[in-house]
Design a protein around this motif. Structure first.
Motif, PDB file in Angstrom:
ATOM      1  N   PRO A   1       0.812  -1.223   0.000  1.00  0.00           N
ATOM      2  CA  PRO A   1       0.000   0.000   0.000  1.00  0.00           C
ATOM      3  C   PRO A   1       0.844   1.270   0.000  1.00  0.00           C
ATOM      4  O   PRO A   1       0.449   2.262  -0.626  1.00  0.00           O
ATOM      5  CB  PRO A   1      -0.820  -0.109   1.294  1.00  0.00           C
TER       6      PRO A   1
ATOM      7  N   VAL B   1       1.638   2.121  -3.469  1.00  0.00           N
ATOM      8  CA  VAL B   1       0.487   2.677  -4.193  1.00  0.00           C
ATOM      9  C   VAL B   1       0.295   4.137  -3.801  1.00  0.00           C
ATOM     10  O   VAL B   1      -0.007   4.988  -4.650  1.00  0.00           O
ATOM     11  CB  VAL B   1      -0.784   1.842  -3.910  1.00  0.00           C
ATOM     12  N   VAL B   2       0.482   4.443  -2.507  1.00  0.00           N
ATOM     13  CA  VAL B   2       0.368   5.836  -2.076  1.00  0.00           C
ATOM     14  C   VAL B   2       1.405   6.691  -2.804  1.00  0.00           C
ATOM     15  O   VAL B   2       1.140   7.846  -3.157  1.00  0.00           O
ATOM     16  CB  VAL B   2       0.530   5.949  -0.546  1.00  0.00           C
TER      17      VAL B   2
ATOM     18  N   ILE C   1       2.450   6.333  -5.880  1.00  0.00           N
ATOM     19  CA  ILE C   1       1.890   6.659  -7.196  1.00  0.00           C
ATOM     20  C   ILE C   1       0.837   7.762  -7.042  1.00  0.00           C
ATOM     21  O   ILE C   1       0.740   8.675  -7.855  1.00  0.00           O
ATOM     22  CB  ILE C   1       1.248   5.428  -7.853  1.00  0.00           C
ATOM     23  N   LEU C   2       0.036   7.634  -5.968  1.00  0.00           N
ATOM     24  CA  LEU C   2      -1.017   8.622  -5.736  1.00  0.00           C
ATOM     25  C   LEU C   2      -0.417  10.015  -5.598  1.00  0.00           C
ATOM     26  O   LEU C   2      -0.917  10.985  -6.174  1.00  0.00           O
ATOM     27  CB  LEU C   2      -1.784   8.244  -4.474  1.00  0.00           C
TER      28      LEU C   2
ATOM     29  N   LEU D   1       2.410  11.021  -6.834  1.00  0.00           N
ATOM     30  CA  LEU D   1       2.892  11.433  -8.157  1.00  0.00           C
ATOM     31  C   LEU D   1       1.745  12.017  -8.977  1.00  0.00           C
ATOM     32  O   LEU D   1       1.870  13.086  -9.588  1.00  0.00           O
ATOM     33  CB  LEU D   1       3.500  10.227  -8.872  1.00  0.00           C
ATOM     34  N   VAL D   2       0.598  11.311  -8.964  1.00  0.00           N
ATOM     35  CA  VAL D   2      -0.563  11.779  -9.717  1.00  0.00           C
ATOM     36  C   VAL D   2      -1.002  13.148  -9.205  1.00  0.00           C
ATOM     37  O   VAL D   2      -1.317  14.050  -9.986  1.00  0.00           O
ATOM     38  CB  VAL D   2      -1.707  10.753  -9.611  1.00  0.00           C
TER      39      VAL D   2
ATOM     40  N   ILE E   1       1.318  15.810 -10.552  1.00  0.00           N
ATOM     41  CA  ILE E   1       1.025  16.112 -11.954  1.00  0.00           C
ATOM     42  C   ILE E   1      -0.239  16.959 -12.033  1.00  0.00           C
ATOM     43  O   ILE E   1      -0.320  17.940 -12.781  1.00  0.00           O
ATOM     44  CB  ILE E   1       0.844  14.813 -12.759  1.00  0.00           C
ATOM     45  N   GLY E   2      -1.244  16.568 -11.225  1.00  0.00           N
ATOM     46  CA  GLY E   2      -2.505  17.287 -11.253  1.00  0.00           C
ATOM     47  C   GLY E   2      -2.347  18.740 -10.889  1.00  0.00           C
ATOM     48  O   GLY E   2      -2.921  19.621 -11.545  1.00  0.00           O
TER      49      GLY E   2
ATOM     50  N   VAL F   1      -0.811  20.553 -13.855  1.00  0.00           N
ATOM     51  CA  VAL F   1      -1.722  20.699 -14.986  1.00  0.00           C
ATOM     52  C   VAL F   1      -2.807  21.728 -14.689  1.00  0.00           C
ATOM     53  O   VAL F   1      -3.124  22.580 -15.518  1.00  0.00           O
ATOM     54  CB  VAL F   1      -2.356  19.340 -15.329  1.00  0.00           C
ATOM     55  N   LEU F   2      -3.359  21.646 -13.480  1.00  0.00           N
ATOM     56  CA  LEU F   2      -4.525  22.478 -13.186  1.00  0.00           C
ATOM     57  C   LEU F   2      -4.169  23.907 -12.812  1.00  0.00           C
ATOM     58  O   LEU F   2      -5.032  24.774 -12.800  1.00  0.00           O
ATOM     59  CB  LEU F   2      -5.356  21.848 -12.068  1.00  0.00           C
ATOM     60  N   SER F   3      -2.895  24.167 -12.498  1.00  0.00           N
ATOM     61  CA  SER F   3      -2.584  25.536 -12.098  1.00  0.00           C
ATOM     62  C   SER F   3      -1.635  26.214 -13.067  1.00  0.00           C
ATOM     63  O   SER F   3      -1.170  27.315 -12.813  1.00  0.00           O
ATOM     64  CB  SER F   3      -1.988  25.543 -10.687  1.00  0.00           C
TER      65      SER F   3
END
Lengths: 162, 495
Positions: free
Chosen positions: A138, A141-142, A144-145, A147-148, A151-152, A155-157
Motif C-alpha cells: 500500500p 500505491v500511495v 503513485i497517488l 505522483l498523480v 502532476i494534477g 496541470v490544473l494551475s
C-alpha cells in the motif's frame, strides 16, 4: 477522565469550525480540534501519531490554510441561504445518525480504555517496521497517488506566460 | 510471471509517456497515446501468462487477490483504458481550445502528454482495485483512482462546465471518501480484522451484529457513489456532461466496474454471515429499486446525449445491484451472482465504450452533444449511425446483442432468489429503457439536423476519424454481435 476533557476540546473545536462566520476564527477552531485529537492519540499511547497530528495537521496544513485565507483576503463568509426544508432535512439526518450511533454504542460491551494499548512501546519503530514490511505494497500505491497529485497540481494551475 | 508485474508495467508506461514528452522532443504527441495503447495491448495479453503465487502464505498476498474475477476486471480496466486513449487522440482539438493554457511559443499539443499519462496511472489503480482484498489496499487503490479523476474531470480548465463538474466531483468525492473511511473504521472495530477473510470469519461468529451493520450503512453509501447507485448518484449527470468525453467514458466504465468488484468483495463477508445476510439483501434490494426508478425515469426527459448516457449508467448500476442482492446460495441457478455481475459489466463496458466513441466523434465535429447533434446522422455518416444503433440496441437489451444476455442473467438470478418486487421494477425499467434508447435511434434515422444557420448539417468533419478509433469501433461492434450469439465464451473466462 482526561479522555472526556480532550474529547470535549476536539468536539468544541469542530463545532467552532462550522459555527464561526469568520474564516480565520474557523481555522483556529480547527487547530483546537486537532490538538484535542492529538491529545487523545497520546492518551492511547500512540505517541508518534499524536505528535504527527500536531506537527503536520496543526502545524503545516493549518499554516497553509491560513496563508490561503489571507492571500485571498476573505473577510467573512455570508454563507448560502438555508431554506426551512434544507434545515429540516439536515436535522432529520443528524437525528437518524445520532440515534443509530446511540443504539450501536449501547449494544457494545464496555472494556476499560487501558486494555486497548496495554504497554508503552517505541511506536515510531513499530510503525516504520509495519510500513516498510507488511504494508510495503500500500505504501508504494500511495507513492503513485502522490505522483498523480503532483502532476494534477501542475496541470490544473499552469498559467500562460504572455 | 507474477501477477503484480502487470500493474508495475502499466505504471512504468505512464512514466515512460511523461519522460518521452519531457526529453524526447516528440513532434506529434499522438504517438505518445500510441505508445500507451501498444503497451496496454501487450499487458492485456500478459494477463493470460501470469503464474500462481509461488508462496501464497507470504504477507503480500493478504493484500492482493489473484482469482479469476480479479483478472477479469483487470482485463476490463485495460480494454477501457485502451479505448479511452484512442478517444483522447481524436480529442486533441478540444483540448487545445479548452485545456490548460500554454505559452505562445510552446508546442501546440502541450498538455496532451499528461492527458495520456493520467489514464495510465488510473488504469493501474483500477487493476489494483480489482485485486484488493484487504481494507487498506481497497482504500489506497480507490483513492488513487479518485484523485486521478479529480484532475481529469476538471482538465478542460477554460470550459465552465468542466470546471463545475470538477468542483462537484471533488466535494462529493471527498464526502464519500470520508463516509468510506468512517465505515471501514467501524468495520475494523467490529471485527478486529483488516483483511476480508478475517472479517468474514469474525462476522460468521459475531453475536452483536449492530456495529457491523452500522459500518455497512456508511460503506454502502460511499461505494454507491463510486458505482453510481442511489442514495449517492446525483452527481452523475452533471459530472458526466461536464467532463471531457474520454474521461466520461473512463468514469462510466472503468470506475463503475472497479467499484463493483470492490463492492462485491466488501459485501461477501456480510452475505455469507447467516445473522446478517437477510438484512443486507433487503438493503441491497431497496437500493436496486430506488436506483432503477431514478435512473430510468429521469432518463426519459433528457435531451443531452451525455446526460442520457449518465442516467442510463445509473440504471445499469440498478440492474447490477439487483444481481448483487440476489446473492444468497440458491440451488439450480446457472450462474453465481459474481459471474452475473462480471458478465453484465463486461457487456456494459463493450456497449458503452462504443457509444462514447461515436459520441466523442460526433460532438467534436458538431460542437455539441445534445440530441440535435445526432439528428440525421444516418445521412451524414451511415457508419457512425449504424454503430450507435448497435450500441443503443445492446444497451436496451435487444435479443442477439450482448446487452440482452446481461439483463437476462440478472432477471434469471432475481427469479431464483424470489425477489419479485425488484424484478418487477427492473422489467418496467428495461421497458422505459427501450423508449429513450430508441428515441436516439429515431432522431438519427428519421429526422434532419438543423445547424445554427437553419440549414441541415452536412457531412462536414464527420469523416475525419482516426484509424485507431475506427478499428476499435469495428471490433467493439463485432463484439456486441459476436458475444450476443456466443455469451458462453465470456463466461468461460470466469471459471
Amino acid at each position: 477522565m482526561l479522555f472526556y476533557l480532550f474529547a470535549a476540546i476536539a468536539l468544541a473545536g469542530g463545532l467552532g469550525v462550522v459555527a464561526f462566520r469568520n474564516p480565520v476564527t474557523s481555522a483556529f477552531s480547527l487547530v483546537a480540534s486537532f490538538l484535542g485529537l492529538a491529545a487523545l492519540f497520546i492518551h492511547l499511547n500512540a505517541f508518534l501519531v499524536g505528535v504527527l497530528q500536531v506537527l503536520v495537521y496543526a502545524g503545516a496544513i493549518m499554516v497553509l490554510f491560513l496563508f490561503i485565507i489571507m492571500l485571498l483576503d476573505i473577510k467573512s463568509d455570508e454563507g448560502p441561504k438555508i431554506t426551512k426544508l434544507m434545515g429540516l432535512g439536515a436535522a432529520l439526518l443528524a437525528m437518524v445518525f445520532v440515534g443509530m450511533l446511540w443504539r450501536v454504542t449501547v449494544s457494545l460491551k464496555s472494556a476499560p480504555l487501558e486494555t486497548l494499548y496495554p504497554e508503552v512501546r517505541s511506536d515510531a519503530h513499530e510503525i516504520g517496521r509495519l510500513l516498510f514490511g507488511e504494508y510495503f505494497f500500500p505504501v508504494q500505491v500511495v507513492g503513485i497517488l502522490l505522483l498523480v497529485a503532483t502532476i494534477g497540481v501542475v496541470v490544473l494551475s499552469r498559467r500562460a506566460v504572455r | 510471471m507474477p501477477a503484480y508485474y502487470l500493474e508495475i508495467i502499466v505504471v512504468l508506461l505512464g512514466l515512460a509517456v511523461l519522460t518521452f514528452d519531457a526529453v524526447g522532443r516528440v513532434e506529434d504527441k499522438r504517438s505518445l497515446a500510441g505508445l500507451g495503447v501498444l503497451g496496454l495491448i501487450v499487458v492485456f495479453f500478459l494477463l493470460f501468462k501470469t503464474s500462481k503465487p509461488a508462496d501464497p502464505g507470504s504477507v503480500f498476498w493478504k493484500f492482493y487477490a489473484t482469482d479469476a474475477l480479479a483478472f477479469f476486471f483487470k482485463g476490463i480496466a485495460i480494454l477501457t483504458t485502451i479505448v479511452v486513449l484512442l478517444m483522447a487522440n481524436d480529442f486533441i482539438p478540444v483540448l487545445q481550445r479548452f485545456g490548460p493554457p500554454v505559452e505562445a511559443k510552446a508546442h501546440p499539443q502541450s498538455g496532451f502528454a499528461e492527458f495520456v499519462a493520467l489514464p495510465l496511472f488510473l488504469c493501474a489503480g483500477l487493476m489494483w482495485m480489482a485485486s484488493a482484498n484487504h481494507l487498506v489496499s481497497i482504500f489506497v487503490s480507490l483513492e488513487l483512482v479518485t484523485v486521478t479523476f479529480y484532475v481529469l474531470v476538471a482538465y478542460l480548465r477554460r470550459h465552465e462546465l468542466s470546471l463545475e463538474a470538477g468542483v462537484k466531483y471533488l466535494i462529493l468525492g471527498a464526502l464519500s471518501t470520508g463516509l468510506l473511511v468512517y465505515g471501514l473504521a467501524w468495520l475494523y472495530g467490529a471485527t478486529g480484522a483488516l483483511d476480508l477473510s478475517g472479517i468474514e470469519g469474525a462476522l460468521a461468529t459475531t453475536e452483536n451484529p449492530l456495529p457491523a451493520l452500522f459500518a455497512l450503512a456508511f460503506i454502502l453509501a460511499a461505494m454507491a457513489f463510486k458505482v453510481g447507485a442511489l442514495p449517492t448518484a446525483f452527481w452523475i449527470p452533471d459530472v458526466y456532461q461536464g467532463a471531457p468525453t474520454p474521461v466520461t467514458a473512463l468514469l462510466a466504465v472503468g470506475s463503475k466496474s472497479a467499484g463493483f468488484i470492490v463492492l462485491m468483495r466488501l459485501m461477501t463477508p456480510f452475505l455469507k454471515s447467516e445473522l446478517l445476510s437477510g438484512k443486507v439483501v433487503a438493503v441491497l434490494a431497496i437500493m436496486a429499486v430506488a436506483t432503477l426508478l431514478y435512473g430510468n425515469f429521469a432518463a426519459l426527459l433528457q435531451s443531452n446525449v451525455k446526460r442520457l448516457l449518465g442516467y442510463s449508467s445509473i440504471s445499469h448500476a440498478g440492474f447490477l445491484v439487483l444481481a448483487l442482492a440476489s446473492a444468497p446460495s440458491h440451488g439450480g441457478a446457472l450462474e453465481t451472482p459474481a459471474t452475473t455481475v462480471a458478465f453484465y459489466l463486461a457487456s456494459y463496458a463493450i456497449t458503452a465504450l462504443l457509444a462514447f466513441l461515436v459520441l466523442s466523434i460526433v460532438s467534436a465535429a458538431r460542437h455539441g452533444d445534445d440530441l440535435n447533434s445526432f439528428r440525421g446522422l444516418a445521412k451524414a455518416s451511415p457508419f457512425l449511425a449504424l454503430l450507435m444503433l448497435l450500441s443503443m440496441a445492446s444497451m436496451a437489451g435487444v435479443p442477439l446483442t450482448i446487452g440482452f444476455w446481461g439483463k437476462f442473467f440478472v432477471f434469471q438470478q432475481a427469479v431464483f432468489s424470489r425477489l419479485w418486487l425488484p424484478l418487477g421494477v427492473a422489467v418496467i425499467g428495461a421497458a422505459a429503457g427501450f423508449y429513450y434508447y430508441f428515441r436516439l435511434i429515431f432522431s438519427m434515422y428519421l429526422e434532419t439536423a438543423t445547424g445554427a444557420d437553419g440549414n441541415p448539417l452536412g457531412k462536414d468533419t464527420l469523416t475525419k476519424i482516426g484509424a485507431g478509433s475506427r478499428i476499435a469501433m469495428i471490433l467493439l461492434a463485432l463484439a456486441i454481435i459476436g458475444f450476443g450469439f456466443f455469451p458462453g465464451s465470456i463466461l468461460a473466462l470466469l471459471r
